[in-house]
Design an enzyme around this catalytic site. Sequence first.
Site, mmCIF file in Angstrom:
data_model
loop_
_atom_site.group_PDB
_atom_site.id
_atom_site.type_symbol
_atom_site.label_atom_id
_atom_site.label_comp_id
_atom_site.label_asym_id
_atom_site.label_seq_id
_atom_site.Cartn_x
_atom_site.Cartn_y
_atom_site.Cartn_z
ATOM 1 N NE ARG A 108 -4.146 1.742 0.963
ATOM 2 C CZ ARG A 108 -5.149 2.025 0.150
ATOM 3 N NH1 ARG A 108 -5.152 1.597 -1.103
ATOM 4 N NH2 ARG A 108 -6.177 2.724 0.574
ATOM 5 C CB THR A 382 -9.153 -0.671 -7.611
ATOM 6 O OG1 THR A 382 -9.075 0.531 -6.868
ATOM 7 C CG2 THR A 382 -8.448 -1.787 -6.895
ATOM 8 C CG ASN A 402 -8.392 6.329 -4.533
ATOM 9 O OD1 ASN A 402 -9.215 5.434 -4.330
ATOM 10 N ND2 ASN A 402 -8.553 7.544 -4.059
ATOM 11 C CG ASP A 424 -8.576 5.056 -0.285
ATOM 12 O OD1 ASP A 424 -9.689 5.486 -0.622
ATOM 13 O OD2 ASP A 424 -8.024 4.086 -0.840
ATOM 14 C CB SER A 453 -7.120 -0.437 1.457
ATOM 15 O OG SER A 453 -7.556 -1.023 0.255
ATOM 16 C CB SER A 454 -12.521 -1.066 0.544
ATOM 17 O OG SER A 454 -12.923 0.035 1.289
ATOM 18 N N GLY A 474 -13.572 -1.401 -6.992
ATOM 19 C CA GLY A 474 -14.892 -0.831 -6.669
ATOM 20 C C GLY A 474 -14.960 -0.060 -5.369
ATOM 21 N N GLY A 475 -13.807 0.401 -4.849
ATOM 22 C CA GLY A 475 -13.826 1.222 -3.628
ATOM 23 C C GLY A 475 -14.504 0.469 -2.494
HETATM 24 O O1 DON Z 1 -7.968 1.016 -1.482
HETATM 25 C C1 DON Z 1 -9.136 1.297 -1.681
HETATM 26 O O2 DON Z 1 -10.049 0.860 -1.009
HETATM 27 C C2 DON Z 1 -9.493 2.180 -2.861
HETATM 28 N N1 DON Z 1 -8.403 3.057 -3.173
HETATM 29 C C3 DON Z 1 -9.897 1.332 -4.011
HETATM 30 C C4 DON Z 1 -10.317 2.139 -5.211
HETATM 31 C C5 DON Z 1 -11.096 1.369 -6.193
HETATM 32 O O3 DON Z 1 -11.426 0.227 -5.997
HETATM 33 C C6 DON Z 1 -11.507 2.089 -7.404
HETATM 34 N N2 DON Z 1 -12.118 1.201 -8.331
HETATM 35 N N3 DON Z 1 -13.092 1.252 -8.901
#
Ligand code: DON
Length: 570
Positions: A108, A382, A402, A424, A453-454, A474-475
Amino acid sequence: MKKLAPLLLLILFSCSSTKNVIDKNNVDPWNYSITKNLVAQKGAVVSAHPLASAVGVAILKKGGNAVDAAIATQLALAVVYPGAGNIGGGGFMVARLANGETLALDYREMAPSSSSRDMYLDANGNVVQGKSINGHLSSGVPGSIAGMFASMKYAKLSFKELIQPAIDLAEKGFAISEREASSLNSIQQDLQKYNTQPSAFLNSKGWKAGDTLVQKDLANTLKLIRDNGEAGFYKGKTAELIVEEMKRGGGIITLDDLKNYQVKWRTPHSFDYHGYTIVSMPMPSSGGILLHQMLKMLEDKPLSSYGFLSPQAVQLMTEVERRAFADRAEYMGDADFYKVPEAQLTNESYLKKRMNDYQPGIAGNSTQIKPGVLPMKESEQTTHLSVLDAEGNAVSVTTTLNNSYGSKTVIGGAGFFINDEMDDFSVKPGVPNLYGAVGGEANAIAPGKRMLSSMTPTLVLKDGKPFIVVGTPGGTTIPTSVFQTIVNIIDFGMSADDAVNKPKFHHQWLPDQIDVERSFPEATRIALQKMGYTIKERGSIGRTEVIKKIPGDGMEAVADKRGDDAAAGY
Ligand code: DON
């Protein structure tokens, strides 16, 4: 520039859903098709781009294992999928080796040394819109290259062999898809705004499907990494280009920040669910703990009898999602900096109690359902890739810039996008980030800290052996998509294809609403509204890549229909 006629390209990009194998894994940058679902005997790779999946399988065929393939696929994605594939971001790898060892690698991004808690607030203490999302100041110190080198410990081939396909793709170019063309067109203004140097991604005439994207600067950067190892990124010319770029745009990453970047080997977050072992990512990802909380909160409920996407099933799953995300906001952050009560958050009796106020048929409410009172301490960009090889090595990697194309800043002369991962962090307590997630002290900014993070790269083991390799971008929807994919397979008995491609939904405590994909069934929507839920339709949720073992020797590899994602295998 070599160009394909649009009509021909349509044919080449047509999707195939052929079962049974298929060896369409040759890496031809101007002639490739998208395979969504295949059965492979020896090994498979599923990633966001057909060329990257093909590179991964070529490495397996060359004698590499799943770790080699994951490294080569990540490097190829950094070229062919610039919106999320990266060397300027960070990620996580969860793996189970053929000898039974499980691994979790944290690469990360880290907050730069001169970052500070209130760096995105104005003089009145208000968040400056966009400051943590676009441009140079939004970037954390990238971890991807350090992560790939750390995972080389388990690889069989040389790094030179693993990076060469990416160098070729960057140097000679590849034909971009319709989706990539429109995605690149959508950031042209941002590219003007957040860059002072020319880059390969600018195109005043507009990109179209079949255009060749050549990335000479990136090819040179990749060659420096090939020839100098990790130092080819974190020191010398590339590091200098990063710091010069930072200075041009008010960023704060220094040469020392780059030199001091460190990956961390973590203990994977593992637990049992209905007799399967789930192996996932621990802090600084909330993913593993959220998955644990959600699955355990419903393990003793008759979920499968409710039926897939029935109002009862969606309500129950929504309520466990709500409660897990409430805990995320309060308790989760980089455990190296903040004492995250991991054992208490996953304590079985705590999770049981957490569901005491669950009322079937009546919507919960996020103003009443708050983060749990813990028991006493016990002593949208992501990308995900899944790999399984013939020896039984399983690798699950989620990596990110991100937002799509990260900070939208390309490192001048080095040719790659740098992340906007700083968003984040909780830039101000209670103020939602890009994904609507709120947080506080646990996830406040501090120098050297990793933002929460997720990302949830996950393995499901059956009798100790890899059964499912799964993950998605997908955040904040990542843990819920992985949760639903696992439940779809284990509880609803679905095929991997249905588990990935059937409609998904999402609740994250705040905002207090259920997000549903367009294809979510109307009758369930109406029934949930009657229970008191607010339903919000949204675009697609995640791009889940699954490999699932099938009885005998084979494996089913499924790429999400929601993107250009592709499966490859042999
Ligand atoms: O680490 C995380 O949770 C976010 N930065 C992930 C971002 C993400 O999945 C964007 N995708 N659609």
